[in-house]
Design a protein around this motif. Structure first.
Motif, PDB file in Angstrom:
ATOM      1  N   ILE A   5     -34.450  12.869 -15.638  1.00 14.24           N
ATOM      2  CA  ILE A   5     -33.484  13.655 -14.863  1.00 14.24           C
ATOM      3  C   ILE A   5     -33.829  13.573 -13.381  1.00 14.24           C
ATOM      4  O   ILE A   5     -32.945  13.383 -12.535  1.00 14.24           O
ATOM      5  CB  ILE A   5     -33.445  15.116 -15.348  1.00 14.24           C
ATOM      6  N   ALA A   6     -35.111  13.690 -13.066  1.00 14.56           N
ATOM      7  CA  ALA A   6     -35.549  13.616 -11.675  1.00 14.56           C
ATOM      8  C   ALA A   6     -35.213  12.255 -11.078  1.00 14.56           C
ATOM      9  O   ALA A   6     -34.731  12.175  -9.940  1.00 14.56           O
ATOM     10  CB  ALA A   6     -37.044  13.884 -11.579  1.00 14.56           C
ATOM     11  N   ASP A  15     -31.062  15.179  -2.164  1.00 13.93           N
ATOM     12  CA  ASP A  15     -32.002  16.290  -2.294  1.00 13.93           C
ATOM     13  C   ASP A  15     -33.423  15.811  -2.000  1.00 13.93           C
ATOM     14  O   ASP A  15     -33.771  14.663  -2.272  1.00 13.93           O
ATOM     15  CB  ASP A  15     -31.968  16.887  -3.698  1.00 13.93           C
ATOM     16  N   THR A  16     -34.232  16.704  -1.471  1.00 12.27           N
ATOM     17  CA  THR A  16     -35.628  16.366  -1.205  1.00 12.27           C
ATOM     18  C   THR A  16     -36.404  16.279  -2.516  1.00 12.27           C
ATOM     19  O   THR A  16     -35.994  16.828  -3.542  1.00 12.27           O
ATOM     20  CB  THR A  16     -36.290  17.427  -0.306  1.00 12.27           C
ATOM     21  N   LEU A  22     -38.607  21.296  -8.045  1.00 20.19           N
ATOM     22  CA  LEU A  22     -38.317  22.683  -8.406  1.00 20.19           C
ATOM     23  C   LEU A  22     -37.178  22.770  -9.413  1.00 20.19           C
ATOM     24  O   LEU A  22     -37.230  23.555 -10.357  1.00 20.19           O
ATOM     25  CB  LEU A  22     -37.976  23.495  -7.159  1.00 20.19           C
ATOM     26  N   ASP A  23     -36.147  21.950  -9.232  1.00 23.54           N
ATOM     27  CA  ASP A  23     -34.985  21.962 -10.129  1.00 23.54           C
ATOM     28  C   ASP A  23     -35.356  21.635 -11.576  1.00 23.54           C
ATOM     29  O   ASP A  23     -34.755  22.158 -12.499  1.00 23.54           O
ATOM     30  CB  ASP A  23     -33.918  20.959  -9.666  1.00 23.54           C
ATOM     31  N   ILE A  47     -38.505   5.485  -4.978  1.00 25.16           N
ATOM     32  CA  ILE A  47     -37.162   5.493  -5.557  1.00 25.16           C
ATOM     33  C   ILE A  47     -36.177   6.188  -4.621  1.00 25.16           C
ATOM     34  O   ILE A  47     -35.025   5.817  -4.544  1.00 25.16           O
ATOM     35  CB  ILE A  47     -37.188   6.188  -6.932  1.00 25.16           C
ATOM     36  N   HIS A  48     -36.656   7.161  -3.884  1.00 30.03           N
ATOM     37  CA  HIS A  48     -35.783   8.005  -3.063  1.00 30.03           C
ATOM     38  C   HIS A  48     -35.409   7.366  -1.733  1.00 30.03           C
ATOM     39  O   HIS A  48     -34.582   7.884  -1.014  1.00 30.03           O
ATOM     40  CB  HIS A  48     -36.475   9.355  -2.822  1.00 30.03           C
ATOM     41  N   GLU A  49     -35.958   6.211  -1.395  1.00 32.72           N
ATOM     42  CA  GLU A  49     -35.716   5.577  -0.094  1.00 32.72           C
ATOM     43  C   GLU A  49     -34.284   5.238   0.147  1.00 32.72           C
ATOM     44  O   GLU A  49     -33.438   5.060  -0.546  1.00 32.72           O
ATOM     45  CB  GLU A  49     -36.550   4.307   0.045  1.00 32.72           C
TER      46      GLU A  49
END
Length: 49
Positions: A5-6, A15-16, A22-23, A47-49
């Motif tokens: 999910i993350a 989202d950060t 936290l989610d 992955i978030h880049e």
């Protein structure tokens, strides 16, 4: 399951990493990052880049 999910959130939202952690139920960002890296072999920042 939570890391899947993350990963989806990292790829599809702005989202950060802290908010995503936290989610999905992690109160500590560093604990989330360690678990994510162990599960996928890369840090969530890659992955978030």
């Amino acid at each position: 399951m939570r890391f899947e999910i993350a990963k989806r959130k990292l790829l599809t939202t702005d989202d950060t990493i802290e908010k995503i952690a936290l989610d999905i139920g992690f109160s500590d960002k560093s604990h989330f990052i360690k678990g994510f890296k162990k599960y996928f072999g890369v840090s969530p920042g890659c992955i978030h880049e």
